[in-house]
Design a protein around this motif. Structure first.
Motif, PDB file in Angstrom:
ATOM      1  N   SER A  25       0.836  -1.201   0.000  1.00 39.28           N
ATOM      2  CA  SER A  25       0.000   0.000   0.000  1.00 39.28           C
ATOM      3  C   SER A  25       0.872   1.254   0.000  1.00 39.28           C
ATOM      4  CB  SER A  25      -0.928  -0.022   1.213  1.00 39.28           C
ATOM      5  OG  SER A  25      -1.725   1.137   1.251  1.00 39.28           O
ATOM      6  N   VAL A  26       1.879   1.272   0.854  1.00 42.11           N
ATOM      7  CA  VAL A  26       2.809   2.410   0.925  1.00 42.11           C
ATOM      8  C   VAL A  26       3.496   2.610  -0.424  1.00 42.11           C
ATOM      9  CG1 VAL A  26       4.978   3.213   1.967  1.00 42.11           C
ATOM     10  CG2 VAL A  26       3.153   2.287   3.426  1.00 42.11           C
ATOM     11  N   ALA A  27       3.895   1.526  -1.066  1.00 42.50           N
ATOM     12  CA  ALA A  27       4.538   1.625  -2.385  1.00 42.50           C
ATOM     13  C   ALA A  27       3.586   2.251  -3.403  1.00 42.50           C
ATOM     14  CB  ALA A  27       4.998   0.249  -2.856  1.00 42.50           C
ATOM     15  N   GLY A  28       2.308   1.930  -3.301  1.00 42.17           N
ATOM     16  CA  GLY A  28       1.316   2.543  -4.189  1.00 42.17           C
ATOM     17  C   GLY A  28       1.226   4.042  -3.975  1.00 42.17           C
ATOM     18  N   TRP A  29       1.193   4.460  -2.701  1.00 41.91           N
ATOM     19  CA  TRP A  29       1.183   5.897  -2.391  1.00 41.91           C
ATOM     20  C   TRP A  29       2.385   6.571  -3.028  1.00 41.91           C
ATOM     21  CZ3 TRP A  29      -2.073   9.011   0.685  1.00 41.91           C
ATOM     22  CH2 TRP A  29      -1.592  10.305   0.903  1.00 41.91           C
ATOM     23  N   ASN A  30       3.562   6.024  -2.775  1.00 38.84           N
ATOM     24  CA  ASN A  30       4.797   6.659  -3.234  1.00 38.84           C
ATOM     25  C   ASN A  30       4.944   6.657  -4.753  1.00 38.84           C
ATOM     26  OD1 ASN A  30       5.473   7.354  -0.605  1.00 38.84           O
ATOM     27  ND2 ASN A  30       6.605   5.463  -0.274  1.00 38.84           N
ATOM     28  N   ALA A  31       4.241   5.749  -5.423  1.00 40.14           N
ATOM     29  CA  ALA A  31       4.236   5.717  -6.887  1.00 40.14           C
ATOM     30  C   ALA A  31       3.154   6.632  -7.459  1.00 40.14           C
ATOM     31  CB  ALA A  31       4.025   4.291  -7.375  1.00 40.14           C
ATOM     32  N   GLY A  32       2.327   7.219  -6.585  1.00 40.77           N
ATOM     33  CA  GLY A  32       1.254   8.093  -7.053  1.00 40.77           C
ATOM     34  C   GLY A  32       0.058   7.332  -7.598  1.00 40.77           C
ATOM     35  N   GLU A  33      -0.108   6.086  -7.152  1.00 40.73           N
ATOM     36  CA  GLU A  33      -1.181   5.222  -7.647  1.00 40.73           C
ATOM     37  C   GLU A  33      -2.212   5.005  -6.535  1.00 40.73           C
ATOM     38  OE1 GLU A  33       0.997   1.758  -8.861  1.00 40.73           O
ATOM     39  OE2 GLU A  33       2.123   2.870 -10.368  1.00 40.73           O
ATOM     40  N   VAL A  34      -3.228   5.853  -6.503  1.00 37.29           N
ATOM     41  CA  VAL A  34      -4.217   5.793  -5.422  1.00 37.29           C
ATOM     42  C   VAL A  34      -4.931   4.442  -5.374  1.00 37.29           C
ATOM     43  CG1 VAL A  34      -6.159   6.844  -6.671  1.00 37.29           C
ATOM     44  CG2 VAL A  34      -5.999   7.091  -4.189  1.00 37.29           C
ATOM     45  N   GLU A  35      -5.230   3.846  -6.514  1.00 40.36           N
ATOM     46  CA  GLU A  35      -5.913   2.545  -6.528  1.00 40.36           C
ATOM     47  C   GLU A  35      -5.024   1.472  -5.906  1.00 40.36           C
ATOM     48  OE1 GLU A  35      -9.073   2.213  -7.127  1.00 40.36           O
ATOM     49  OE2 GLU A  35      -9.326   4.255  -7.873  1.00 40.36           O
ATOM     50  N   PHE A  37      -2.623   2.031  -3.696  1.00 35.34           N
ATOM     51  CA  PHE A  37      -2.593   2.374  -2.277  1.00 35.34           C
ATOM     52  C   PHE A  37      -3.825   1.819  -1.568  1.00 35.34           C
ATOM     53  CE2 PHE A  37      -4.115   5.511   0.912  1.00 35.34           C
ATOM     54  CZ  PHE A  37      -3.170   5.268   1.907  1.00 35.34           C
ATOM     55  N   MET A  38      -4.978   1.898  -2.201  1.00 40.42           N
ATOM     56  CA  MET A  38      -6.248   1.495  -1.594  1.00 40.42           C
ATOM     57  C   MET A  38      -6.519  -0.008  -1.684  1.00 40.42           C
ATOM     58  SD  MET A  38      -7.528   4.176  -0.207  1.00 40.42           S
ATOM     59  CE  MET A  38      -9.152   3.535   0.196  1.00 40.42           C
ATOM     60  N   GLN A  39      -5.698  -0.763  -2.402  1.00 38.17           N
ATOM     61  CA  GLN A  39      -5.922  -2.205  -2.530  1.00 38.17           C
ATOM     62  C   GLN A  39      -5.918  -2.918  -1.183  1.00 38.17           C
ATOM     63  OE1 GLN A  39      -3.077  -3.729  -5.340  1.00 38.17           O
ATOM     64  NE2 GLN A  39      -4.396  -3.283  -7.088  1.00 38.17           N
ATOM     65  N   VAL A  40      -5.259  -2.377  -0.193  1.00 42.33           N
ATOM     66  CA  VAL A  40      -5.171  -3.012   1.122  1.00 42.33           C
ATOM     67  C   VAL A  40      -6.476  -2.859   1.918  1.00 42.33           C
ATOM     68  CG1 VAL A  40      -4.224  -1.067   2.450  1.00 42.33           C
ATOM     69  CG2 VAL A  40      -3.562  -3.410   3.044  1.00 42.33           C
ATOM     70  N   TYR A  41      -7.391  -2.025   1.457  1.00 43.59           N
ATOM     71  CA  TYR A  41      -8.657  -1.817   2.153  1.00 43.59           C
ATOM     72  C   TYR A  41      -9.715  -2.806   1.666  1.00 43.59           C
ATOM     73  CZ  TYR A  41      -6.796   2.424   4.180  1.00 43.59           C
ATOM     74  OH  TYR A  41      -6.031   3.308   4.894  1.00 43.59           O
ATOM     75  N   SER A  42     -10.515  -3.291   2.600  1.00 43.94           N
ATOM     76  CA  SER A  42     -11.589  -4.223   2.294  1.00 43.94           C
ATOM     77  C   SER A  42     -12.672  -3.530   1.467  1.00 43.94           C
ATOM     78  CB  SER A  42     -12.204  -4.740   3.595  1.00 43.94           C
ATOM     79  OG  SER A  42     -13.315  -5.566   3.327  1.00 43.94           O
ATOM     80  N   GLU A  43     -13.323  -4.314   0.621  1.00 43.02           N
ATOM     81  CA  GLU A  43     -14.453  -3.825  -0.176  1.00 43.02           C
ATOM     82  C   GLU A  43     -15.733  -3.750   0.644  1.00 43.02           C
ATOM     83  OE1 GLU A  43     -14.351  -2.685  -3.251  1.00 43.02           O
ATOM     84  OE2 GLU A  43     -12.318  -3.293  -3.772  1.00 43.02           O
ATOM     85  N   GLY A  44     -15.724  -4.258   1.874  1.00 45.90           N
ATOM     86  CA  GLY A  44     -16.924  -4.283   2.706  1.00 45.90           C
ATOM     87  C   GLY A  44     -17.499  -2.899   2.932  1.00 45.90           C
ATOM     88  N   ALA A  45     -18.827  -2.803   2.920  1.00 46.27           N
ATOM     89  CA  ALA A  45     -19.506  -1.513   3.086  1.00 46.27           C
ATOM     90  C   ALA A  45     -19.224  -0.882   4.437  1.00 46.27           C
ATOM     91  CB  ALA A  45     -21.011  -1.691   2.901  1.00 46.27           C
ATOM     92  N   ASP A  46     -18.871  -1.693   5.432  1.00 53.29           N
ATOM     93  CA  ASP A  46     -18.616  -1.164   6.763  1.00 53.29           C
ATOM     94  C   ASP A  46     -17.147  -0.815   7.002  1.00 53.29           C
ATOM     95  OD1 ASP A  46     -17.860  -3.812   6.691  1.00 53.29           O
ATOM     96  OD2 ASP A  46     -18.622  -4.294   8.682  1.00 53.29           O
ATOM     97  N   THR A  47     -16.299  -0.962   5.986  1.00 57.71           N
ATOM     98  CA  THR A  47     -14.900  -0.546   6.114  1.00 57.71           C
ATOM     99  C   THR A  47     -14.879   0.940   6.446  1.00 57.71           C
ATOM    100  OG1 THR A  47     -14.119  -2.242   4.607  1.00 57.71           O
ATOM    101  CG2 THR A  47     -12.703  -0.324   4.864  1.00 57.71           C
TER     102      THR A  47
END
Length: 135
Positions: A25-35, A37-47
Motif C-alpha cells: 500500500s505504501v509503495a502505491g502511495w509513493n508511486a502516485g497510484e491511489v488505486e 494504495f487502496m488495494q489493502v482496504y476491504s471492499e466491505g460496506a462497513d470498512t
C-alpha cells in the motif's frame, strides 16, 4: 511468538503477510497510484476510516477523500509515505491489530506524522484493512 524460518507467526497469524500488505500500500502511495494504495482496504460496506475531519465509510468514499485531500499526480504535493510498525497483535482468528506511525515527508523539508491503528481481516484476497484510525 514462534519463528519458522523467515516466517513470523504470532497467534497463528502470519505477521510478515500483514507487513507485506501494508508495504505494498505504501509503495502505491509513493508511486502516485491511489488505486494501488487502496488495494489493502476491504471492499466491505462497513470498512471505515477516521481522522480529525471525521468518519468515512466504504472504500469508494475513502478513495474519493484521498483523491480530494492529496494530489496523487504531483509527488511534491503528495509527499513520500513511510509507516513504522510499533505494535502488532492477533485479534482472534483472521483478524489482527497493526499499530504504527505514519510519516509524510515533503520535498521542501516539512513533514506530517502521527499514529495509526489498523484492524485487518484475512479475506480471500489477503489481508485487508477493515478499520483505520489515523491522527
Amino acid at each position: 511468538m514462534m519463528l519458522l524460518g523467515l516466517l513470523m507467526v504470532v497467534g497463528g497469524i502470519d505477521q510478515n503477510a500483514v507487513d507485506k500488505a501494508i508495504a505494498e500500500s505504501v509503495a502505491g502511495w509513493n508511486a502516485g497510484e491511489v488505486e494501488r494504495f487502496m488495494q489493502v482496504y476491504s471492499e466491505g460496506a462497513d470498512t471505515s476510516f477516521i481522522a480529525g475531519d471525521g468518519l468515512v465509510r466504504g472504500k469508494a468514499a475513502m478513495t474519493a477523500r484521498y483523491r480530494e485531500k492529496y494530489d496523487f499526480a504531483d509527488p511534491v504535493k503528495r509527499g513520500t509515505l513511510t509507516i513504522e510498525r510499533l505494535d502488532y497483535r492477533p485479534l482472534g482468528r483472521d483478524y489482527a491489530l497493526y499499530i504504527g506511525r505514519y510519516t509524510l515527508r515533503y520535498p521542501d523539508g516539512h513533514s506530517a506524522s502521527g499514529p495509526t491503528s489498523l484492524v485487518l481481516h484475512h479475506e480471500a484476497g489477503g489481508w485487508k484493512i477493515v478499520a483505520d484510525h489515523s491522527s
